[in-house]
Design a protein around this motif. Structure first.
Motif, PDB file in Angstrom:
ATOM      1  N   LEU A 137       0.836  -1.199   0.000  1.00 18.39           N
ATOM      2  CA  LEU A 137       0.000   0.000   0.000  1.00 18.39           C
ATOM      3  C   LEU A 137       0.875   1.255   0.000  1.00 18.39           C
ATOM      4  N   LEU A 138       2.011   1.185   0.723  1.00 21.06           N
ATOM      5  CA  LEU A 138       2.941   2.308   0.755  1.00 21.06           C
ATOM      6  C   LEU A 138       3.475   2.629  -0.645  1.00 21.06           C
ATOM      7  N   LEU A 139       3.715   1.594  -1.452  1.00 18.15           N
ATOM      8  CA  LEU A 139       4.209   1.828  -2.810  1.00 18.15           C
ATOM      9  C   LEU A 139       3.223   2.665  -3.623  1.00 18.15           C
ATOM     10  N   ASN A 140       1.938   2.454  -3.383  1.00 15.91           N
ATOM     11  CA  ASN A 140       0.922   3.273  -4.057  1.00 15.91           C
ATOM     12  C   ASN A 140       0.913   4.702  -3.518  1.00 15.91           C
ATOM     13  N   LEU A 141       1.051   4.823  -2.205  1.00 15.17           N
ATOM     14  CA  LEU A 141       0.988   6.146  -1.579  1.00 15.17           C
ATOM     15  C   LEU A 141       2.160   7.030  -2.007  1.00 15.17           C
ATOM     16  N   VAL A 142       3.362   6.448  -2.120  1.00 15.07           N
ATOM     17  CA  VAL A 142       4.508   7.290  -2.498  1.00 15.07           C
ATOM     18  C   VAL A 142       4.377   7.766  -3.940  1.00 15.07           C
ATOM     19  N   GLN A 143       3.723   6.981  -4.773  1.00 12.45           N
ATOM     20  CA  GLN A 143       3.512   7.439  -6.144  1.00 12.45           C
ATOM     21  C   GLN A 143       2.537   8.611  -6.188  1.00 12.45           C
ATOM     22  N   THR A 144       1.508   8.546  -5.355  1.00 13.54           N
ATOM     23  CA  THR A 144       0.573   9.670  -5.267  1.00 13.54           C
ATOM     24  C   THR A 144       1.289  10.927  -4.797  1.00 13.54           C
ATOM     25  N   ALA A 145       2.110  10.797  -3.750  1.00  7.15           N
ATOM     26  CA  ALA A 145       2.831  11.950  -3.220  1.00  7.15           C
ATOM     27  C   ALA A 145       3.785  12.522  -4.270  1.00  7.15           C
ATOM     28  N   ALA A 146       4.467  11.643  -4.990  1.00  4.34           N
ATOM     29  CA  ALA A 146       5.444  12.091  -5.984  1.00  4.34           C
ATOM     30  C   ALA A 146       4.799  12.888  -7.110  1.00  4.34           C
ATOM     31  N   ALA A 184      12.491  -0.742  -3.967  1.00  2.00           N
ATOM     32  CA  ALA A 184      11.154  -0.807  -4.567  1.00  2.00           C
ATOM     33  C   ALA A 184      10.420   0.518  -4.378  1.00  2.00           C
ATOM     34  N   ILE A 185      10.580   1.140  -3.209  1.00  2.00           N
ATOM     35  CA  ILE A 185       9.959   2.442  -2.958  1.00  2.00           C
ATOM     36  C   ILE A 185      10.544   3.484  -3.906  1.00  2.00           C
ATOM     37  N   GLY A 186      11.858   3.478  -4.040  1.00  2.00           N
ATOM     38  CA  GLY A 186      12.500   4.426  -4.941  1.00  2.00           C
ATOM     39  C   GLY A 186      12.096   4.223  -6.382  1.00  2.00           C
ATOM     40  N   GLU A 187      11.987   2.972  -6.792  1.00  2.00           N
ATOM     41  CA  GLU A 187      11.577   2.672  -8.168  1.00  2.00           C
ATOM     42  C   GLU A 187      10.151   3.126  -8.430  1.00  2.00           C
ATOM     43  N   ALA A 188       9.273   2.961  -7.429  1.00  2.00           N
ATOM     44  CA  ALA A 188       7.892   3.410  -7.572  1.00  2.00           C
ATOM     45  C   ALA A 188       7.829   4.928  -7.723  1.00  2.00           C
ATOM     46  N   ILE A 189       8.630   5.631  -6.934  1.00  2.00           N
ATOM     47  CA  ILE A 189       8.668   7.097  -7.027  1.00  2.00           C
ATOM     48  C   ILE A 189       9.217   7.529  -8.381  1.00  2.00           C
ATOM     49  N   ALA A 190      10.306   6.891  -8.808  1.00  3.28           N
ATOM     50  CA  ALA A 190      10.916   7.244 -10.092  1.00  3.28           C
ATOM     51  C   ALA A 190       9.934   7.024 -11.239  1.00  3.28           C
ATOM     52  N   GLU A 191       9.194   5.942 -11.188  1.00  2.00           N
ATOM     53  CA  GLU A 191       8.196   5.662 -12.231  1.00  2.00           C
ATOM     54  C   GLU A 191       7.149   6.762 -12.274  1.00  2.00           C
ATOM     55  N   ALA A 242       9.760   7.200   3.436  1.00  2.00           N
ATOM     56  CA  ALA A 242       9.972   8.053   2.265  1.00  2.00           C
ATOM     57  C   ALA A 242       9.692   9.490   2.686  1.00  2.00           C
ATOM     58  N   TYR A 243      10.655  10.391   2.456  1.00  3.39           N
ATOM     59  CA  TYR A 243      10.534  11.795   2.826  1.00  3.39           C
ATOM     60  C   TYR A 243      10.291  12.626   1.572  1.00  3.39           C
ATOM     61  N   PHE A 244       9.282  13.481   1.643  1.00  5.21           N
ATOM     62  CA  PHE A 244       8.987  14.439   0.575  1.00  5.21           C
ATOM     63  C   PHE A 244       9.045  15.828   1.213  1.00  5.21           C
ATOM     64  N   ALA A 245      10.124  16.561   0.938  1.00 10.15           N
ATOM     65  CA  ALA A 245      10.359  17.836   1.613  1.00 10.15           C
ATOM     66  C   ALA A 245      10.297  19.000   0.632  1.00 10.15           C
ATOM     67  N   THR A 246       9.482  19.983   0.977  1.00 12.49           N
ATOM     68  CA  THR A 246       9.400  21.224   0.201  1.00 12.49           C
ATOM     69  C   THR A 246       9.626  22.383   1.160  1.00 12.49           C
TER      70      THR A 246
END
Length: 265
Positions: free
Chosen positions: A129-138, A167-174, A216-220
């Motif tokens: 589920l986290l893999l889906n969430l990080v893609q949404t955030a990205a 796998a988390i990084g690959e999901a974000i990169a995609e 996974a950190y998303f910083a702005t």
């Protein structure tokens, strides 16, 4: 009933898989395999795991028979040999081995033309589920964004970063439209420059008996989103793998992942 054979059944993850297979109402532990040179061969499995069937002994991994699905969380070298056995006997396989190289992945692709395979770097429902969430955030954040991934595991884990972190990084990169290997940064110790916002940084901790933590950190400017998964027991992964084994039985040949099992795609 789904008869499951577990490779590396005497290891930390193997023992959890043995327990999970035995406790699942839709599965039956068919065999607990160890190396032919293991001193545990033909000894009772429940000497190491009291949750195992009382009458079951450790079996030689070279003698696979009467099994519906094989599960393998061993090291890459062992997995390669076990995969040959699975192909030879046309037995579906669930693989959770980490630390695989490009050649190993090509081998899995080729093997999936002969048998159905589920390969995932993490079999936890929460992580998938986290893999889906990080893609949404990205995708929802703008380009003014710094992305970092932190992971922590027990001191015995030999691959780093973990397969799950990758796998988390690959999901974000995609999701960002990036080529992961072009944007992944594993070491900044020799680089004296600002962090690029077109990169994914990785950091690793090894210590004690940590089962697995990933963030996974998303910083702005002005805010930071942290998406974290913490596992407190290997049984989380074992139950997911047994669930994948039940899903895989009678599937057509092909290479699947846990996102397929959970219908998250």
């Amino acid at each position: 009933m789904n008869r499951i054979g577990v490779f590396g059944a005497n290891g930390r993850m193997g023992l959890a898989l043995v327990e999970a297979a035995h406790k699942n109402n839709n599965a039956e532990l068919g065999a607990a395999y160890v190396r032919s040179s293991s001193p545990l061969l033909n000894l009772a499995v429940n000497q190491l795991n009291s949750a195992a069937p009382v009458a079951m002994d450790f079996s030689d991994e070279r003698n696979v028979e009467d099994i519906d699905v094989l599960i393998d969380f061993t090291l890459p070298a062992g997995m390669r040999e076990h995969l040959k056995t699975a192909i030879k006997q046309k037995i579906p396989m669930v693989i959770g081995t980490t630390g695989l190289n490009d050649n190993d992945m090509q081998t899995l692709q080729a093997a999936a033309q002969h048998i159905p395979i589920v390969f995932a770097r993490n079999y936890s429902v929460g992580v998938n589920l986290l893999l889906n969430l990080v893609q949404t955030a990205a995708t929802k954040f703008g380009d003014d964004l710094d992305i970092e991934i932190f992971e922590a595991h027990h001191r015995h884990k030999i691959d780093a970063p973990s397969g799950t972190a990758l796998a988390i990084g690959e999901a974000i990169a995609e999701a960002k439209g990036w080529v992961h290997d072009d944007v992944a940064v594993f070491d900044r110790s020799q680089v004296e420059k600002e962090k690029s916002q077109n990169e994914i940084g990785y950091s690793v901790l090894r210590g004690g008996d940590i089962v697995g933590e990933h963030t996974a950190y998303f910083a702005t400017s002005g805010e930071r989103l942290e998406l974290t998964h913490k596992a407190s027991s290997r049984m989380t992964f074992a139950l997911g793998a047994v669930r994948a084994a039940g899903w895989l039985k009678n599937k057509p040949v092909g290479l699947y992942d846990m996102q397929d099992v959970l219908d998250l795609k």
